[in-house]
Design an enzyme around this catalytic site. Sequence first.
Site, short mmCIF file in Angstrom:
data_model
loop_
_atom_site.label_atom_id
_atom_site.label_comp_id
_atom_site.label_asym_id
_atom_site.label_seq_id
_atom_site.Cartn_x
_atom_site.Cartn_y
_atom_site.Cartn_z
N LYS A 87 46.93 39.73 34.89
CA LYS A 87 46.66 38.43 35.49
C LYS A 87 46.90 37.30 34.48
CE LYS A 87 43.34 40.56 38.62
NZ LYS A 87 41.93 40.84 38.93
N GLN A 131 36.00 40.30 37.06
CA GLN A 131 36.72 41.54 37.32
C GLN A 131 35.76 42.62 37.79
OE1 GLN A 131 40.10 41.99 37.20
NE2 GLN A 131 39.67 44.01 38.07
N ASP A 154 39.01 34.72 43.85
CA ASP A 154 39.01 36.06 44.43
C ASP A 154 38.69 36.03 45.92
OD1 ASP A 154 39.79 37.96 42.56
OD2 ASP A 154 37.83 38.00 41.60
#
Length: 331
Positions: A87, A131, A154
Amino acid sequence: MIFYSRIFPLLARNALVFNKNVTIRSFNFVSVRPNPKIIDGKKIARDIQKELRVELDEWMGSGHRAPCLIAILVGDDPASEKYVQNKMIAAENIGIKSSTVKLSKTVSEEDVINKIKEYNENPDVDGILVQLPVPEHISERNVCNAVDPRKDVDGFHMTNVGKLAINMDTMVPATALGVIELIKRSQIKTFGKNVVVCGRSKNVGLPIAMLLHSDEKNECPGLEATVTICHRHTPPEELEFFTKRADIVISATGVVGLIKPDMIKQDACVIDVGITRITTEDGKSKLVGDVDFEGCFDVAGHITPVPGGVGPMTVAMLMSNTMKAAKALAL
């Protein structure tokens, strides 16, 4: 050779290449084009990143700063570290500022949430992601809900999930967006088509189903498909009943080999979201999906590989969400 002849039809015409009795001087090299059956997630993701780079340059050209993305990594799981690294590389390629905050696996939930709040209140930060998975002593739901919904790239905050459920414009989970973008850019027809989504997770399966089934006239446009959601408690014979009638099968379960060729309708589109690391007979490590790729290849009209299918798209759409968040926060 059977596998290569399926993937590369031009090589099949030159099958003598694989005959050990033919010398290297006895054949001509050919230019091999990618098989149109395979949906190349890597290429589409690269295209999206190029588009985002142009968008970002125009954004900064009008006097704005570069977007900023913060990734919070709790613990030392190698897979999570690799995902975050990918990412950050994508962010750098596009021009998005990014930073990874690493926290100990023994850190308290309160300390993680306090760190999130710190970036919520920082006006120079546009996107925040934690994460997953986090260590067992930390509530995934509490952590996701601690992120400012406007910075929740997200799309896991309950506010964003709720908005998606009623078709409002919002932050949509990146993997779901990636699947939808693969379908659109591959010109797969969805209007009135039957779709089976295997997997009902709130981060992947459910948002994919919501985007596919809803009205295209909504604030968050849907794809007008008829969607059936299956999951781990769907009996195998029932799962097969549904998939055999589906124009599109999307599997996001993490069950290796779940989708077999006799479960797929001729020329259906098969999208494999699953990703599992296995050890092969020779002791090597290998990434595989939910779909029997080689078997389903002969039946499907379109199919995604693992790796190289949905994975790169998840990263690309996360960058898209970061750009979206930066623009919204600047208003």
